[in-house]
Scaffold this motif. Structure first.
Motif, PDB file in Angstrom:
ATOM      1  N   UNK A  26      44.601 -37.353 -37.821  1.00 35.20           N
ATOM      2  CA  UNK A  26      45.810 -36.798 -37.203  1.00 35.20           C
ATOM      3  C   UNK A  26      45.453 -35.673 -36.229  1.00 35.20           C
ATOM      4  N   UNK A  27      46.218 -35.603 -35.138  1.00 27.96           N
ATOM      5  CA  UNK A  27      46.099 -34.460 -34.230  1.00 27.96           C
ATOM      6  C   UNK A  27      47.168 -33.447 -34.610  1.00 27.96           C
ATOM      7  N   UNK A  28      46.735 -32.273 -35.056  1.00 24.52           N
ATOM      8  CA  UNK A  28      47.668 -31.206 -35.392  1.00 24.52           C
ATOM      9  C   UNK A  28      47.836 -30.269 -34.195  1.00 24.52           C
ATOM     10  N   UNK A  29      48.850 -29.427 -34.287  1.00 29.54           N
ATOM     11  CA  UNK A  29      49.071 -28.477 -33.202  1.00 29.54           C
ATOM     12  C   UNK A  29      47.916 -27.527 -33.041  1.00 29.54           C
ATOM     13  N   UNK A  30      47.373 -27.040 -34.168  1.00 25.50           N
ATOM     14  CA  UNK A  30      46.185 -26.190 -34.109  1.00 25.50           C
ATOM     15  C   UNK A  30      45.699 -25.863 -35.508  1.00 25.50           C
ATOM     16  N   UNK A  31      44.446 -25.405 -35.557  1.00 29.11           N
ATOM     17  CA  UNK A  31      43.850 -24.825 -36.754  1.00 29.11           C
ATOM     18  C   UNK A  31      43.440 -23.408 -36.390  1.00 29.11           C
ATOM     19  N   UNK A  32      43.846 -22.436 -37.197  1.00 30.21           N
ATOM     20  CA  UNK A  32      43.464 -21.040 -36.984  1.00 30.21           C
ATOM     21  C   UNK A  32      42.852 -20.496 -38.264  1.00 30.21           C
ATOM     22  N   UNK A  33      41.662 -19.940 -38.153  1.00 27.86           N
ATOM     23  CA  UNK A  33      40.980 -19.370 -39.312  1.00 27.86           C
ATOM     24  C   UNK A  33      40.048 -18.273 -38.821  1.00 27.86           C
ATOM     25  N   UNK A  34      39.237 -17.744 -39.718  1.00 20.11           N
ATOM     26  CA  UNK A  34      38.314 -16.695 -39.306  1.00 20.11           C
ATOM     27  C   UNK A  34      37.496 -16.186 -40.468  1.00 20.11           C
ATOM     28  N   UNK A  35      36.568 -15.294 -40.151  1.00 15.05           N
ATOM     29  CA  UNK A  35      35.706 -14.672 -41.154  1.00 15.05           C
ATOM     30  C   UNK A  35      35.471 -13.218 -40.762  1.00 15.05           C
ATOM     31  N   UNK A  36      35.209 -12.389 -41.748  1.00 13.12           N
ATOM     32  CA  UNK A  36      34.882 -10.987 -41.494  1.00 13.12           C
ATOM     33  C   UNK A  36      33.385 -10.830 -41.306  1.00 13.12           C
ATOM     34  N   UNK A  37      32.597 -11.340 -42.253  1.00  6.87           N
ATOM     35  CA  UNK A  37      31.137 -11.312 -42.156  1.00  6.87           C
ATOM     36  C   UNK A  37      30.695 -12.590 -41.453  1.00  6.87           C
ATOM     37  N   UNK A  38      30.327 -12.471 -40.182  1.00  4.90           N
ATOM     38  CA  UNK A  38      30.189 -13.651 -39.342  1.00  4.90           C
ATOM     39  C   UNK A  38      28.901 -13.600 -38.532  1.00  4.90           C
ATOM     40  N   UNK A  39      28.136 -14.684 -38.593  1.00  6.62           N
ATOM     41  CA  UNK A  39      26.930 -14.801 -37.780  1.00  6.62           C
ATOM     42  C   UNK A  39      27.294 -15.041 -36.316  1.00  6.62           C
ATOM     43  N   UNK A  40      26.416 -14.631 -35.416  1.00  2.20           N
ATOM     44  CA  UNK A  40      26.660 -14.877 -33.997  1.00  2.20           C
ATOM     45  C   UNK A  40      26.697 -16.372 -33.689  1.00  2.20           C
ATOM     46  N   UNK A  41      26.016 -17.172 -34.522  1.00  2.90           N
ATOM     47  CA  UNK A  41      26.024 -18.616 -34.298  1.00  2.90           C
ATOM     48  C   UNK A  41      27.392 -19.230 -34.606  1.00  2.90           C
ATOM     49  N   UNK A  42      28.204 -18.491 -35.342  1.00  2.00           N
ATOM     50  CA  UNK A  42      29.534 -18.989 -35.727  1.00  2.00           C
ATOM     51  C   UNK A  42      30.596 -18.486 -34.754  1.00  2.00           C
ATOM     52  N   UNK A  43      30.370 -18.740 -33.479  1.00  2.77           N
ATOM     53  CA  UNK A  43      31.284 -18.226 -32.451  1.00  2.77           C
ATOM     54  C   UNK A  43      32.706 -18.732 -32.655  1.00  2.77           C
ATOM     55  N   UNK A  44      32.855 -19.971 -33.100  1.00  5.22           N
ATOM     56  CA  UNK A  44      34.179 -20.516 -33.382  1.00  5.22           C
ATOM     57  C   UNK A  44      34.071 -21.434 -34.590  1.00  5.22           C
TER      58      UNK A  44
END
Length: 432
Positions: A49-67
């Motif tokens: 399925x195509x959804x409108x969007x996915x929004x998430x995130x992290x506090x402790x985040x590696x630079x490799x995890x840009x998105x």
């Protein structure tokens, strides 16, 4: 002009939360978030399925995890044409992603989306020593061999010590626990009261597991099928034996490992939609996202407020806008960064002086019925992967309201309150 749409909370999924350096020690944020998103995709049969969007995130985040939201969405089973983006607002990250997705649904910009969050304290990003990092950048800018050699001669052995991340407040240098110690001293919150709330956090969570409440909210992951911080066998006596964790020298420290949240790994996600999308796909909303409010406090100025007191400011504005009192709720989900922080917030709402002089109200907001607080367990017992806790709370609260409605035949209302680093707070109202 379009009229606002109602925002339905259809349900959520998460992986069990694990204490730092246990089951998920070799698992990345992206892997954990992918698992939580897959849980939602499988639960609601959204494969392809195509959804409108996915929004998430992290506090402790590696630079490799840009998105990481996009990477996890691509591996979740959703259509690759589903947009995704990252958000970071410390401990309120996935409550804020919920609000962001919900607002777009309300405006009719999208019809459905997933909000979530993830954090790993075990796989925290370890950076280069700052002096060494600057030298490496200088080396990269060098044009000649002699310039590069000159840079190399500046390197010293102590520069190879890594820079370990911490979450101390930049403006004060104090940890969140040290700030909370200042708060509980100001509000005269006792050690016994903190341990009592911590005990309830564990016992309520254990009871919810025993009753099967979490059976369809948690998907097994990496050999774990329940939150491994939860202690069904803890007691007031055991909690009382623990030593202070943050104020170890004054003899007046009351925050311990038992009444504070542990460093935790985990991920959670929740599915939101418009009423029409839910109906068209045959889903019964568990609850409705009604409204939200954010606040910030000055915790470092000449007359500082407690670092974690921002929700005390946000809630009155939220209540006023919706014509409600603090007592007009069937349940309260107050994030337990520390048991003492929850008790400080409750004490502030009960204080006429604070409500009048600090919040600008005519009278105290009053007390809440403690039996309605964090009835399925709280962050002290279940654990607290920073960016994942908001989605954990929202999915729990929505299912709890659906069960309440099924049992009583009456709709209910839940107040959600989260404090965060930086003197911030995010609150919300859901009904169902």
């Amino acid at each position: 002009m379009k009229t606002l749409q109602r925002v339905a909370i259809l349900g959520g999924s998460r992986i069990p939360f694990a204490r730092q350096n246990t089951n998920y020690v070799n698992t990345s944020n992206t892997e954990m978030l992918t698992a939580a998103l897959k849980g939602v995709v499988n639960k609601f049969k959204l494969e392809g399925e195509r959804l409108g969007e996915v929004a998430a995130g992290a506090v402790l985040k590696h630079s490799r995890d840009a998105n990481i939201s996009r990477e996890a969405a691509l591996d979740s089973g959703l259509s690759p044409s589903t947009p995704a983006y990252d958000v970071q607002q410390a401990c309120a990250t996935s409550l804020q992603t919920t609000i962001s997705v919900g607002n777009k649904i309300a405006l009719g910009q999208i019809e459905v989306g997933i909000a979530g969050g993830v954090d790993s304290s075990s796989d925290a990003p370890v950076a280069l020593n700052e002096k060494l990092r600057q030298l490496l950048l200088k080396f990269n800018r060098s044009k000649t061999r002699s310039e590069r050699f000159g840079v190399i001669t500046e390197i010293r052995p102590d520069m190879f010590a890594p820079s370990i991340p911490n979450i101390n407040e930049r403006r004060t240098g104090l940890s969140m626990g040290e700030h909370c110690e200042l708060m509980v001293k100001r509000w005269k919150i006792t050690r016994e009261a903190q341990d009592e709330l911590a005990l309830a956090s564990h016992l309520n969570g254990a009871k919810a597991y025993q009753e099967g409440f979490y059976d369809d909210l948690i998907m097994p992951f990496q050999g774990l099928n329940r939150d491994n911080n939860l202690r069904a066998d803890t007691s007031a006596e055991k909690l009382a034996k623990l030593k202070p964790a943050f104020d170890k020298t004054s003899g007046q420290g009351t925050l311990t490992a038992g009444n504070s949240t542990p460093l935790t790994d985990g991920a959670a996600a929740v599915l939101l939609s418009s009423e029409s999308w839910a109906k068209a796909h045959g889903f019964e909303p568990q609850a409705w996202l009604i409204d939200a409010e954010s606040a910030a406090v000055d915790f470092f100025g000449p007359h500082p407020e407690g670092l974690l007191m921002a929700p005390a400011h946000a809630v009155p504005r939220l209540l006023a806008r919706n014509g409600l009192t603090l007592q007009d709720f069937d349940f309260y989900e107050i994030h337990e960064a520390f048991a003492g922080q929850v008790l400080c917030t409750l004490a502030a709402w009960e204080s006429s002086e604070y409500c009048k002089n600090t919040l600008g109200l005519k009278a105290a907001l009053g007390a809440i019925d403690r039996s309605k607080l964090n009835v399925k367990g709280g962050s002290v017992g279940l654990g607290h992967p920073f960016a994942a806790t908001g989605a954990r709370i929202l999915a729990t609260a929505a299912k709890n309201l659906a069960e309440h409605r099924a049992k009583t035949g009456q709709s209910g209302r839940t107040l959600i309150s989260m404090c965060t680093a930086g003197g911030l707070g995010v609150t919300a109202i859901i009904e169902g």
